[in-house]
Design a protein around this motif. Structure first.
Motif, PDB file in Angstrom:
ATOM      1  N   VAL A 593      53.811  -7.490  91.390  1.00 52.00           N
ATOM      2  CA  VAL A 593      52.850  -7.708  90.297  1.00 52.00           C
ATOM      3  C   VAL A 593      52.938  -9.151  89.838  1.00 52.00           C
ATOM      4  CG1 VAL A 593      52.195  -7.095  87.937  1.00 52.00           C
ATOM      5  CG2 VAL A 593      52.928  -5.300  89.531  1.00 52.00           C
ATOM      6  N   LEU A 594      51.756  -9.792  89.673  1.00 54.92           N
ATOM      7  CA  LEU A 594      51.684 -11.142  89.119  1.00 54.92           C
ATOM      8  C   LEU A 594      51.284 -11.055  87.654  1.00 54.92           C
ATOM      9  CD1 LEU A 594      51.607 -14.263  89.304  1.00 54.92           C
ATOM     10  CD2 LEU A 594      49.225 -14.052  90.089  1.00 54.92           C
ATOM     11  N   ILE A 595      52.107 -11.634  86.746  1.00 53.68           N
ATOM     12  CA  ILE A 595      51.796 -11.663  85.311  1.00 53.68           C
ATOM     13  C   ILE A 595      51.350 -13.073  84.954  1.00 53.68           C
ATOM     14  CG2 ILE A 595      52.635 -11.281  82.977  1.00 53.68           C
ATOM     15  CD1 ILE A 595      54.813  -9.511  84.083  1.00 53.68           C
ATOM     16  N   ALA A 596      50.157 -13.181  84.361  1.00 52.47           N
ATOM     17  CA  ALA A 596      49.665 -14.471  83.851  1.00 52.47           C
ATOM     18  C   ALA A 596      49.626 -14.371  82.335  1.00 52.47           C
ATOM     19  CB  ALA A 596      48.287 -14.767  84.410  1.00 52.47           C
ATOM     20  N   GLU A 597      50.543 -15.012  81.616  1.00 50.72           N
ATOM     21  CA  GLU A 597      50.680 -14.895  80.166  1.00 50.72           C
ATOM     22  C   GLU A 597      51.239 -16.202  79.625  1.00 50.72           C
ATOM     23  OE1 GLU A 597      50.630 -14.341  76.659  1.00 50.72           O
ATOM     24  OE2 GLU A 597      50.326 -12.315  77.446  1.00 50.72           O
ATOM     25  N   ASP A 598      50.561 -16.798  78.651  1.00 50.06           N
ATOM     26  CA  ASP A 598      50.995 -18.091  78.124  1.00 50.06           C
ATOM     27  C   ASP A 598      52.060 -17.956  77.034  1.00 50.06           C
ATOM     28  OD1 ASP A 598      48.843 -16.984  76.513  1.00 50.06           O
ATOM     29  OD2 ASP A 598      48.935 -18.850  75.365  1.00 50.06           O
ATOM     30  N   ALA A 606      57.259  -8.137  79.004  1.00 49.23           N
ATOM     31  CA  ALA A 606      56.565  -7.445  80.093  1.00 49.23           C
ATOM     32  C   ALA A 606      57.392  -7.511  81.377  1.00 49.23           C
ATOM     33  CB  ALA A 606      55.185  -8.071  80.307  1.00 49.23           C
ATOM     34  N   LYS A 607      57.964  -8.670  81.642  1.00 48.30           N
ATOM     35  CA  LYS A 607      58.758  -8.854  82.863  1.00 48.30           C
ATOM     36  C   LYS A 607      59.993  -7.955  82.856  1.00 48.30           C
ATOM     37  CE  LYS A 607      61.137 -12.349  85.610  1.00 48.30           C
ATOM     38  NZ  LYS A 607      61.523 -13.785  85.690  1.00 48.30           N
ATOM     39  N   ARG A 608      60.631  -7.820  81.650  1.00 43.94           N
ATOM     40  CA  ARG A 608      61.822  -6.978  81.547  1.00 43.94           C
ATOM     41  C   ARG A 608      61.501  -5.529  81.879  1.00 43.94           C
ATOM     42  NH1 ARG A 608      65.947  -8.738  78.105  1.00 43.94           N
ATOM     43  NH2 ARG A 608      66.903  -6.668  78.518  1.00 43.94           N
ATOM     44  N   PHE A 609      60.366  -5.016  81.334  1.00 45.99           N
ATOM     45  CA  PHE A 609      59.994  -3.627  81.598  1.00 45.99           C
ATOM     46  C   PHE A 609      59.657  -3.418  83.068  1.00 45.99           C
ATOM     47  CE2 PHE A 609      59.282  -3.100  76.975  1.00 45.99           C
ATOM     48  CZ  PHE A 609      59.957  -1.904  76.793  1.00 45.99           C
ATOM     49  N   ALA A 620      53.016 -16.699  85.823  1.00 42.11           N
ATOM     50  CA  ALA A 620      52.100 -17.842  85.658  1.00 42.11           C
ATOM     51  C   ALA A 620      51.823 -17.990  84.170  1.00 42.11           C
ATOM     52  CB  ALA A 620      50.802 -17.624  86.430  1.00 42.11           C
ATOM     53  N   THR A 621      51.827 -19.234  83.680  1.00 40.46           N
ATOM     54  CA  THR A 621      51.650 -19.465  82.235  1.00 40.46           C
ATOM     55  C   THR A 621      50.227 -19.874  81.870  1.00 40.46           C
ATOM     56  OG1 THR A 621      52.422 -21.744  82.506  1.00 40.46           O
ATOM     57  CG2 THR A 621      54.060 -20.063  81.898  1.00 40.46           C
ATOM     58  N   ASN A 622      49.325 -19.993  82.840  1.00 38.02           N
ATOM     59  CA  ASN A 622      47.915 -20.256  82.548  1.00 38.02           C
ATOM     60  C   ASN A 622      47.078 -19.796  83.741  1.00 38.02           C
ATOM     61  OD1 ASN A 622      47.564 -22.555  84.473  1.00 38.02           O
ATOM     62  ND2 ASN A 622      48.975 -23.592  83.067  1.00 38.02           N
ATOM     63  N   GLY A 623      45.778 -19.851  83.596  1.00 38.20           N
ATOM     64  CA  GLY A 623      44.886 -19.354  84.618  1.00 38.20           C
ATOM     65  C   GLY A 623      44.941 -20.138  85.907  1.00 38.20           C
ATOM     66  N   ARG A 624      45.103 -21.472  85.795  1.00 33.32           N
ATOM     67  CA  ARG A 624      45.141 -22.295  87.005  1.00 33.32           C
ATOM     68  C   ARG A 624      46.383 -21.983  87.838  1.00 33.32           C
ATOM     69  NH1 ARG A 624      41.857 -26.163  87.717  1.00 33.32           N
ATOM     70  NH2 ARG A 624      41.439 -26.399  85.481  1.00 33.32           N
ATOM     71  N   GLU A 625      47.534 -21.796  87.137  1.00 34.88           N
ATOM     72  CA  GLU A 625      48.767 -21.438  87.845  1.00 34.88           C
ATOM     73  C   GLU A 625      48.620 -20.089  88.544  1.00 34.88           C
ATOM     74  OE1 GLU A 625      52.570 -21.445  85.925  1.00 34.88           O
ATOM     75  OE2 GLU A 625      52.170 -23.383  84.964  1.00 34.88           O
ATOM     76  N   ALA A 626      47.920 -19.137  87.847  1.00 38.30           N
ATOM     77  CA  ALA A 626      47.746 -17.797  88.405  1.00 38.30           C
ATOM     78  C   ALA A 626      46.976 -17.857  89.719  1.00 38.30           C
ATOM     79  CB  ALA A 626      47.024 -16.892  87.401  1.00 38.30           C
ATOM     80  N   VAL A 627      45.914 -18.701  89.772  1.00 43.50           N
ATOM     81  CA  VAL A 627      45.111 -18.830  90.993  1.00 43.50           C
ATOM     82  C   VAL A 627      45.944 -19.421  92.111  1.00 43.50           C
ATOM     83  CG1 VAL A 627      43.086 -19.929  92.022  1.00 43.50           C
ATOM     84  CG2 VAL A 627      42.954 -19.024  89.682  1.00 43.50           C
ATOM     85  N   GLU A 628      46.716 -20.480  91.805  1.00 40.43           N
ATOM     86  CA  GLU A 628      47.563 -21.118  92.816  1.00 40.43           C
ATOM     87  C   GLU A 628      48.644 -20.163  93.311  1.00 40.43           C
ATOM     88  OE1 GLU A 628      47.003 -23.991  94.222  1.00 40.43           O
ATOM     89  OE2 GLU A 628      45.185 -24.196  92.956  1.00 40.43           O
ATOM     90  N   GLN A 629      49.275 -19.412  92.363  1.00 38.48           N
ATOM     91  CA  GLN A 629      50.317 -18.462  92.733  1.00 38.48           C
ATOM     92  C   GLN A 629      49.755 -17.364  93.641  1.00 38.48           C
ATOM     93  OE1 GLN A 629      53.350 -18.982  91.982  1.00 38.48           O
ATOM     94  NE2 GLN A 629      54.504 -17.063  91.994  1.00 38.48           N
ATOM     95  N   LEU A 638      47.510  -7.447  89.537  1.00 36.44           N
ATOM     96  CA  LEU A 638      47.586  -8.602  88.650  1.00 36.44           C
ATOM     97  C   LEU A 638      47.493  -8.139  87.197  1.00 36.44           C
ATOM     98  CD1 LEU A 638      45.136 -11.064  90.466  1.00 36.44           C
ATOM     99  CD2 LEU A 638      47.551 -10.671  90.910  1.00 36.44           C
ATOM    100  N   LEU A 639      48.308  -8.758  86.338  1.00 39.70           N
ATOM    101  CA  LEU A 639      48.292  -8.496  84.898  1.00 39.70           C
ATOM    102  C   LEU A 639      47.976  -9.828  84.225  1.00 39.70           C
ATOM    103  CD1 LEU A 639      48.866  -6.073  82.986  1.00 39.70           C
ATOM    104  CD2 LEU A 639      51.209  -6.904  82.817  1.00 39.70           C
ATOM    105  N   ILE A 640      46.704 -10.007  83.770  1.00 42.32           N
ATOM    106  CA  ILE A 640      46.231 -11.332  83.345  1.00 42.32           C
ATOM    107  C   ILE A 640      45.820 -11.308  81.876  1.00 42.32           C
ATOM    108  CG2 ILE A 640      44.497 -13.113  83.721  1.00 42.32           C
ATOM    109  CD1 ILE A 640      44.313 -12.271  86.593  1.00 42.32           C
ATOM    110  N   ASP A 641      46.388 -12.236  81.093  1.00 44.20           N
ATOM    111  CA  ASP A 641      45.983 -12.419  79.693  1.00 44.20           C
ATOM    112  C   ASP A 641      44.594 -13.068  79.654  1.00 44.20           C
ATOM    113  OD1 ASP A 641      46.027 -12.562  76.952  1.00 44.20           O
ATOM    114  OD2 ASP A 641      47.173 -14.438  76.901  1.00 44.20           O
ATOM    115  N   LEU A 642      43.797 -12.740  78.634  1.00 49.84           N
ATOM    116  CA  LEU A 642      42.440 -13.307  78.537  1.00 49.84           C
ATOM    117  C   LEU A 642      42.453 -14.720  77.985  1.00 49.84           C
ATOM    118  CD1 LEU A 642      40.324 -10.270  77.231  1.00 49.84           C
ATOM    119  CD2 LEU A 642      40.511 -11.142  79.557  1.00 49.84           C
TER     120      LEU A 642
END
Length: 711
Positions: A593-598, A606-609, A620-629, A638-642
């Motif tokens: 699972v990829l988590i994108a959360e700033d 979330a990562k601990r659970f 990933a800490t932002n949207g651009r990092e999430a795309v590259e990752q 994918l678990l992506i923050d808005l």
């Protein structure tokens, strides 16, 4: 004796003249019947005196003819009294003409019977209304003229059928002349009186029409269609256009009183009306004598009178209405801006409040699952309780806003009702135990089946009721009863009851407690706290279920809240797989699972659970990092923050979907807004999970979404 005879004569006259009248007749028809009856009465009176005269002079044939004529007059009267006026009139007219021809033939023209034609012509004018029945009057006149010509042509000057000497001829001629003159005078007087009454009625009608014309709320112009010159106006027009007398308006052109921008519009309206449209209605602007502009609702109607074409223009001043309309538009715009600002504020506050709360609740959950000192447990319980209480307050405010706006939408997901109730009961069992209360569940075994409902909202309703029951009960027990009332192959009617042995609610407060920001009394608020929104929100949510929250309570003896809902039976495969047990969730080894959360706190929790469930986690800490990752590694979900810096979640997902259009993606968000699920699906998300998240809900959704990949 004289008075009795006069009264008797008047009674006979009245009975004859008013015979044939009944309810429902028009005024003109009543007059027609009365005039006909008066004509019959006078004719019978003339016949009566003629018969006496003929018997006196021993002219028995003439007497017999008069008696026969009187009989036919009575027949005509009979038809008239039986609502067959036209038949009676025909009989009377034919009878008069035949009588005059026959009597003149028997006696000879020298006796002067033909002189009766003169009053008879007047009588016809009296009986037949020339204004309303001109054709009928001309027809009757034609018949009478032909009859009179036949009489003069066919009848001899003298006849020897009866013995009539010169002296008797002279007396007959004199008496017929006198009767003719008297009848002529009577009918002339009657005609003059009728004309005077008609003239009075016409004047009254004109006066009435003028009154209506001048007291109308509309200003009225009558203009010549060809020249647009004003022929007349009413009093209201004088007031509207701020002039002193009619002559300031009459004789002027209508264009003088329009605003310049509306003169051409009126000209085009006239063209439309002239081409066949009956009338026109709409708004136009006018200018008064003093230069004031006002708006009028205008009706334009063409008409003709004596071969002259006119146009009637009615103007209703709607300036105040336009002003009110303008103010309402401004108020509406202000309200819409305020509503949007409020909605945006609540959405932002939701995000801002839920984000730190997610960290607090998540951290407290992790601390309680890990090792801690015995003395730290009370502090951890306080931390967990306070953070959850804070979340309940935030949810109450947000839910109340959505319910007030009528924008709360119910979802439809399959729920095993028995398991659902047991899970809710287990959530409150520890609270009940802490307060020394017994929490009892009474679940109908027939409800061990999946029903379609909104699990979140039903959970919210029951949680509110159970929370209140525990809050307001000091000793005794809380009972959650769920019963199946009716069922069919496709639908089940379920009754939910939450009973307690708490403080109860006074009967006079049963309605008030369902109002917003209201509790039973001030002391309750001070002692127990709360927003006063719980029951109001619960009731409104149940209204969305087409149900209602009912209360049975007595002060000091506890309360019972109950409601009934109709739910559809799930005939398809369950949407989510629930494999939670009392203490441990199923391991998900091998899932990536990829988590994108700033927010680092939310990311860490979330990562601990996920790690505890055996999931391999990418960050990933932002949207651009999430795309590259995502380009570098392979992931199952994918678990992506808005809301993220540099590139937000929706934009990042748009780029990811270009690379992989099928991978499941959960929106990880604290935001709340209208039509949220529909909007997120439109943007490419598979589903969403709210922050702060429930670990069991997150586990369940991940399990369901990655199950096809692991099969």
């Amino acid at each position: 004796m004289k008075q009795k005879l006069l009264y008797l004569g008047w009674s006979i006259y009245r009975d004859i003249v008013y015979s044939g009248l009944h309810e429902g007749l028009s005024k003109d028809h009543r007059k027609k019947i009365i005039r006909f009856n008066q004509f019959i009465f006078l004719a019978l009176l003339v016949n009566f005196f003629s018969v006496l005269s003929y018997f006196y002079h021993k002219l028995y044939i003439s007497a017999l003819i008069n008696i026969t004529a009187a009989y036919f007059f009575l027949v005509a009267f009979y038809f008239g009294s039986r609502r067959k006026l036209e038949t009676g009139r025909i009989i009377a007219i034919v009878n008069v003409n035949l009588y005059l021809i026959v009597i003149s033939y028997i006696e000879g023209l020298k006796a002067g019977e033909y002189l009766m034609y003169f009053p008879y012509f007047l009588a016809l004018t009296f009986v037949v209304n020339m204004r309303r029945n001109a054709r009928e009057l001309l027809t009757v006149y034609a018949i009478t003229i032909i009859s009179s010509l036949v009489c003069l042509k066919v009848c001899p000057f003298m006849n020897d059928i009866q013995i009539i000497n010169e002296a008797l001829y002279l007396r007959l001629y004199t008496s017929n002349l006198v009767i003719s003159l008297c009848a002529t005078i009577v009918f002339s007087y009657a005609i003059l009186r009728v004309n005077r009454e008609n003239e009075g009625a016409i004047m009254e009608e004109k006066k009435f029409g003028d009154t209506i014309f001048n007291t109308s709320l509309d200003g009225v112009f009558i203009i010549f269609t060809q020249t647009n010159i004003i022929a007349s106006c009413n009093q209201r027009a004088i007031e509207l256009f701020e002039v002193d007398e009619k002559r300031e308006i009459e004789g002027t052109s209508i264009e003088k009183w329009f605003e310049e921008d509306h003169i051409r519009q009126f000209e085009s309206i006239e063209e439309v009306v002239a081409t066949g449209a009956r009338n026109w209605q709409g708004e136009l602007a006018f200018s008064t004598k003093n230069g004031r502009t006002f708006h009028g609702y205008v009706s334009v109607v063409p008409f003709s009178y004596k071969d002259t074409r006119y146009t009637k223009i009615s103007i209703l001043d709607v300036s105040q209405v336009k002003m009110t309309e303008f103010e309402l538009m401004k108020a509406k715009e202000t309200a819409e801006v305020a509503a949007k600002t409020k909605s945006r504020f609540l959405s932002n506050m939701s995000h801002e409040l839920r984000t730190p709360l997610n960290g607090i609740i998540g951290a407290s959950n992790l601390l309680l699952q890990e090792e801690y000192l015995p003395g730290q447990r009370p502090h951890l319980d306080i931390l967990q309780f306070s953070s959850r209480h804070m979340m309940l307050l935030v949810n109450d405010i947000l839910d109340y806003h959505k319910l007030e706006a009528g924008k709360l939408e119910l979802s439809s997901v399959p729920v095993n009702m028995k398991e659902f109730i047991e899970k809710i009961a287990s959530q409150f069992s520890s609270q009940a135990d802490t307060r020394g209360l017994e929490l009892k569940t009474d679940i109908d075994e027939r409800l061990d089946t999946e029903l379609i409902t909104d699990e979140t909202r039903l959970n919210q309703v029951l949680s509110n009721l159970l929370s209140n029951a525990i809050k307001f009960t000091h000793k005794g027990k809380i009972t959650l009863a769920v019963r199946q009332l009716f069922s069919s192959s496709s639908q089940v009617t379920v009754q939910f009851i939450v009973m307690d042995t708490g403080i109860g609610i006074p009967r006079n407060k049963h309605r008030e407690i369902f109002e917003s920001f209201t509790q039973a009394d001030v002391n309750t608020t001070r002692k127990y706290g709360g927003t006063g929104l719980g029951l109001a929100i619960t009731k409104k949510i149940l209204n969305r279920f087409n149900s209602d929250l009912l209360l049975e309570s007595e002060e000091g003896k506890g309360s019972a809240f109950h409601f009934t809902v109709e739910l559809k039976v799930n005939e398809n495969k369950p949407r989510y797989i629930h494999e939670e047990n009392a203490g441990q969730l199923q391991q998900l080894q091998g899932v990536r699972v990829l988590i994108a959360e700033d927010n680092p706190v939310n990311l860490s929790i979330a990562k601990r659970f996920l790690t505890k469930w055996g999931i391999a986690v990418g960050e990933a800490t932002n949207g651009r990092e999430a795309v590259e990752q995502f380009k570098r590694e392979n992931y199952d979900l994918l678990l992506i923050d808005l809301e993220m810096p540099e590139m937000d979640g929706a934009t990042a997902l748009k780029e990811i979907r270009k690379l992989n259009g099928t991978i499941p993606v959960l929106a990880f968000t604290a935001a709340v807004y209208d039509n949220m699920q529909h909007d997120l699906i439109q943007k490419g998300f598979t589903d969403f999970i709210h922050k702060p998240f429930r670990p069991g809900e997150l586990h369940s959704k991940i399990t369901y979404l990655v199950a096809p990949l692991r099969a």
